[in-house]
Design an enzyme around this catalytic site. Structure first.
Site, PDB file in Angstrom:
ATOM      1  N   LYS A   1       0.869  -1.169   0.000  1.00 36.81           N
ATOM      2  CA  LYS A   1       0.000   0.000   0.000  1.00 36.81           C
ATOM      3  C   LYS A   1       0.909   1.224   0.000  1.00 36.81           C
ATOM      4  O   LYS A   1       1.388   1.676   1.036  1.00 36.81           O
ATOM      5  CB  LYS A   1      -0.930   0.060   1.212  1.00 36.81           C
ATOM      6  CG  LYS A   1      -2.050   1.112   1.031  1.00 36.81           C
ATOM      7  CD  LYS A   1      -2.435   1.820   2.300  1.00 36.81           C
ATOM      8  CE  LYS A   1      -1.582   2.991   2.642  1.00 36.81           C
ATOM      9  NZ  LYS A   1      -1.656   4.160   1.722  1.00 36.81           N
TER      10      LYS A   1
ATOM     11  N   GLY B   1      -4.604   3.245  -2.144  1.00 31.96           N
ATOM     12  CA  GLY B   1      -5.730   3.443  -1.244  1.00 31.96           C
ATOM     13  C   GLY B   1      -5.313   4.186   0.002  1.00 31.96           C
ATOM     14  O   GLY B   1      -4.128   4.464   0.221  1.00 31.96           O
TER      15      GLY B   1
ATOM     16  N   GLY C   1      -4.959   4.890   4.161  1.00 31.31           N
ATOM     17  CA  GLY C   1      -4.594   4.111   5.328  1.00 31.31           C
ATOM     18  C   GLY C   1      -5.795   3.622   6.103  1.00 31.31           C
ATOM     19  O   GLY C   1      -5.786   2.510   6.661  1.00 31.31           O
TER      20      GLY C   1
ATOM     21  N   VAL D   1      -7.427   0.565   3.049  1.00 33.41           N
ATOM     22  CA  VAL D   1      -6.478  -0.468   2.623  1.00 33.41           C
ATOM     23  C   VAL D   1      -5.456  -0.758   3.719  1.00 33.41           C
ATOM     24  O   VAL D   1      -5.180  -1.918   4.049  1.00 33.41           O
ATOM     25  CB  VAL D   1      -5.774  -0.043   1.323  1.00 33.41           C
ATOM     26  CG1 VAL D   1      -4.713  -1.072   0.931  1.00 33.41           C
ATOM     27  CG2 VAL D   1      -6.786   0.117   0.195  1.00 33.41           C
ATOM     28  N   GLY D   2      -4.923   0.291   4.307  1.00 31.61           N
ATOM     29  CA  GLY D   2      -3.936   0.089   5.370  1.00 31.61           C
ATOM     30  C   GLY D   2      -4.526  -0.627   6.575  1.00 31.61           C
ATOM     31  O   GLY D   2      -3.894  -1.515   7.157  1.00 31.61           O
TER      32      GLY D   2
ATOM     33  N   GLU E   1       9.605   2.042  10.820  1.00 32.95           N
ATOM     34  CA  GLU E   1      10.630   3.089  10.684  1.00 32.95           C
ATOM     35  C   GLU E   1       9.871   4.404  10.723  1.00 32.95           C
ATOM     36  O   GLU E   1       9.149   4.741   9.790  1.00 32.95           O
ATOM     37  CB  GLU E   1      11.424   2.899   9.394  1.00 32.95           C
ATOM     38  CG  GLU E   1      12.692   3.717   9.350  1.00 32.95           C
ATOM     39  CD  GLU E   1      12.479   5.094   8.733  1.00 32.95           C
ATOM     40  OE1 GLU E   1      12.326   6.071   9.527  1.00 32.95           O
ATOM     41  OE2 GLU E   1      12.448   5.193   7.507  1.00 32.95           O
TER      42      GLU E   1
ATOM     43  N   CYS F   1      13.259  11.844   7.358  1.00 33.71           N
ATOM     44  CA  CYS F   1      13.182  11.465   8.764  1.00 33.71           C
ATOM     45  C   CYS F   1      14.549  11.519   9.432  1.00 33.71           C
ATOM     46  O   CYS F   1      14.640  11.684  10.653  1.00 33.71           O
ATOM     47  CB  CYS F   1      12.585  10.069   8.895  1.00 33.71           C
ATOM     48  SG  CYS F   1      13.363   8.832   7.847  1.00 33.71           S
TER      49      CYS F   1
ATOM     50  N   GLU G   1       8.990  17.002  15.015  1.00 38.76           N
ATOM     51  CA  GLU G   1       9.487  16.798  13.651  1.00 38.76           C
ATOM     52  C   GLU G   1       8.748  17.735  12.705  1.00 38.76           C
ATOM     53  O   GLU G   1       7.528  17.662  12.573  1.00 38.76           O
ATOM     54  CB  GLU G   1       9.285  15.348  13.226  1.00 38.76           C
ATOM     55  CG  GLU G   1       9.912  15.035  11.877  1.00 38.76           C
ATOM     56  CD  GLU G   1       9.792  13.575  11.496  1.00 38.76           C
ATOM     57  OE1 GLU G   1      10.746  13.036  10.916  1.00 38.76           O
ATOM     58  OE2 GLU G   1       8.746  12.969  11.777  1.00 38.76           O
TER      59      GLU G   1
END
Length: 476
Positions: A169, A200, A202, A205-206, A244, A278, A378
């Site tokens: 995905k 798709g 999250g 589909v996620g 991650e 990141c 972040e």
């Protein structure tokens, strides 16, 4: 207009069951250039079923067979390197000088997995026991928009090396890049059902990948917030997870470093990938008595960086991926000003002449304190925070004063000191004196920056289960 209206299941490009659409927007102009039809839970279930069926055969393939598949995948990507690079420029805003490298990295990930596969000992003896490494099963791969090509191939390469099948995905914001990459997968002649790709959201589909009992593992890269949601959602089915996640990486410059090199390198580290990385070194720690020198060098470095259209050959810093991301970074810049940080260069708004796109003025703040929002959260944009320290102990304590622990940077003339500091910094990757990343080495984070490791042997091992067999005269 680009119309992406197919997903990839069981070796075929098929029309999704989902009917929702998402407009694809050029971040340089904010103009719509296409749209993607999004798959839904039913599409995810079909892809999982295909992957599960393929696993029974694919899990028994030989090292030689899987090695040849990884080679074919590498070759198929390199065959379309120019097309893939142009999509990265159009859809993501990657500067032209970086886009080709992004595609090459995606291909190289597969070759690194091939090398790891060919070196790996899947069966070995410990005392009287035979220890066997076996593929974990169907892996759900969920990837972000800031490094679509490389994230997909790093995770896919490890899965194939291990003998696992996958449902990918990708970020819906990377639909054009995903389409071209999936066409490469199809051209490589991988057995049907081994690789499945479903565009798709999250939430649909996620979520299906995360909760479906036929998915044995989730390999996710993205925000810490979503990573925590995924980990909670996998508890009932006891899935393996590799996460991650975010970072707020410290960059410590010691007093004996060559500041004329270290400070420009620190600025560029923060601004890598248009500031959307990141591992970006977003917190710069320098000796307090050298702050004025650092500010001057940082300002001069920013002034030398061309912010512009990513299609232009000399552009170093392109736009942010979406207007939403642009607005978020603007809020962080405003918070830095309101909380009392010194604005060295940059600030709110867009660079002159680039008002139509998601371009941010590359920004540097000095006299930042640890309590400020820009020092803790972040930002995911080209915003550097300079903090000062009085001694090395203080520098290390400040560097570790974060929920994150993904990357860290050190500059010093004393390599013994650099290694000593590296052992005390809570981060998964530490780069010394401008060293680059070793893509065969493990990558991942401490604390809220993730769980597990990717790349090379470590990425392969994350996709394997371990079985112990005892008996008399066991054959290898």
């Amino acid at each position: 207009m680009r119309n992406i209206d197919k997903i990839y299941i069981d070796g075929k490009f098929v029309t999704p069951r989902g009917t929702d659409h998402l407009e694809l927007v050029n971040p340089s102009t904010r103009e719509v250039f296409g749209r993607v039809t999004l798959g839904n839970e039913e599409d995810a279930k079909l892809a999982i079923t295909a992957a599960k069926a393929a696993f029974s055969t694919f899990s028994r393939t030989s090292v030689e067979e899987r090695s040849a598949m990884l080679q074919r995948l590498n070759d198929a990507i390199l065959d379309r390197i120019d097309e893939l690079a142009e999509a990265n420029i159009l859809e993501y805003g990657a500067p032209r000088m970086a886009s080709i490298g992004r595609v090459k990295l995606a291909a190289a990930n597969l070759m690194d997995s091939k090398e790891a596969l060919e070196q790996f000992d899947f069966v070995h003896m410990i005392g009287k026991a035979k220890v066997v490494s076996e593929p974990v099963g169907v892996i759900g791969i969920i990837t972000p928009w800031n490094a679509s090509y490389s994230q997909i191939t790093a995770k896919l390469g490890a899965a194939i090396a291990a003998g696992c099948t996958v449902v990918i995905k990708p970020s819906e914001l990377s639909a054009l890049q995903t389409q071209l990459l999936t066409e490469c997968f199809h051209a490589a002649g991988i057995p049907a059902g081994v690789i499945n790709v479903v565009n798709g959201l999250g939430a649909s589909v996620g979520a299906e990948l995360t909760c479906n009992p036929d998915v044995a593992m989730i390999n996710f890269t993205g925000s810490t917030r979503v990573g925590k949601e995924i980990r909670r959602a996998t508890v009932d089915s006891m899935k393996r997870v590799t996460l991650e996640l975010g970072g707020k990486s410290p960059n410590i410059v010691l007093d004996d470093a060559d500041f004329a090199k270290a400070i420009p390198a620190a600025v560029r580290s923060c601004y890598t990938n248009n500031g959307q990385a990141c591992v970006a070194g977003t917190r710069l720690f320098v000796p307090e008595h050298r702050l004025e020198e650092v500010k001057k060098l940082a300002r001069e470095t920013v002034e030398s960086i061309k912010v512009g259209l990513p299609s232009e050959a000399d552009t170093i810093l392109g736009p942010l991926v979406t207007e939403k991301q642009y607005n978020q970074v603007q809020r962080y810049i405003l918070s830095g000003i309101q909380e009392g940080a010194e604005l060295v260069i940059g600030g709110e708004g867009q660079p002159q002449g680039l008002e139509k796109g998601n371009f941010v003025r590359p920004t540097v703040f000095a006299n930042v304190t640890e309590e400020m929002t820009i020092a803790k959260e972040e930002i995911f944009g080209p915003v550097l925070s300079i903090l000062t320290y009085n001694n090395e102990e203080e520098a290390v304590a400040m560097a570790n004063n974060t929920d994150y622990g993904l990357g860290a940077y050190i500059s010093t003339a004393n390599m013994e000191k650099a290694n000593e500091l590296a052992s005390r910094i809570q981060a998964g990757v530490v780069l010394i004196n401008g060293a680059g990343f070793e893509m065969k080495a493990p990558f991942g984070g401490f604390k809220h920056s993730g769980i597990g490791r990717e790349y090379g042997i470590y990425g392969l091992e994350d996709c394997l289960e371990t079985k112990t067999i005892t008996g008399f005269d066991l054959p290898m």
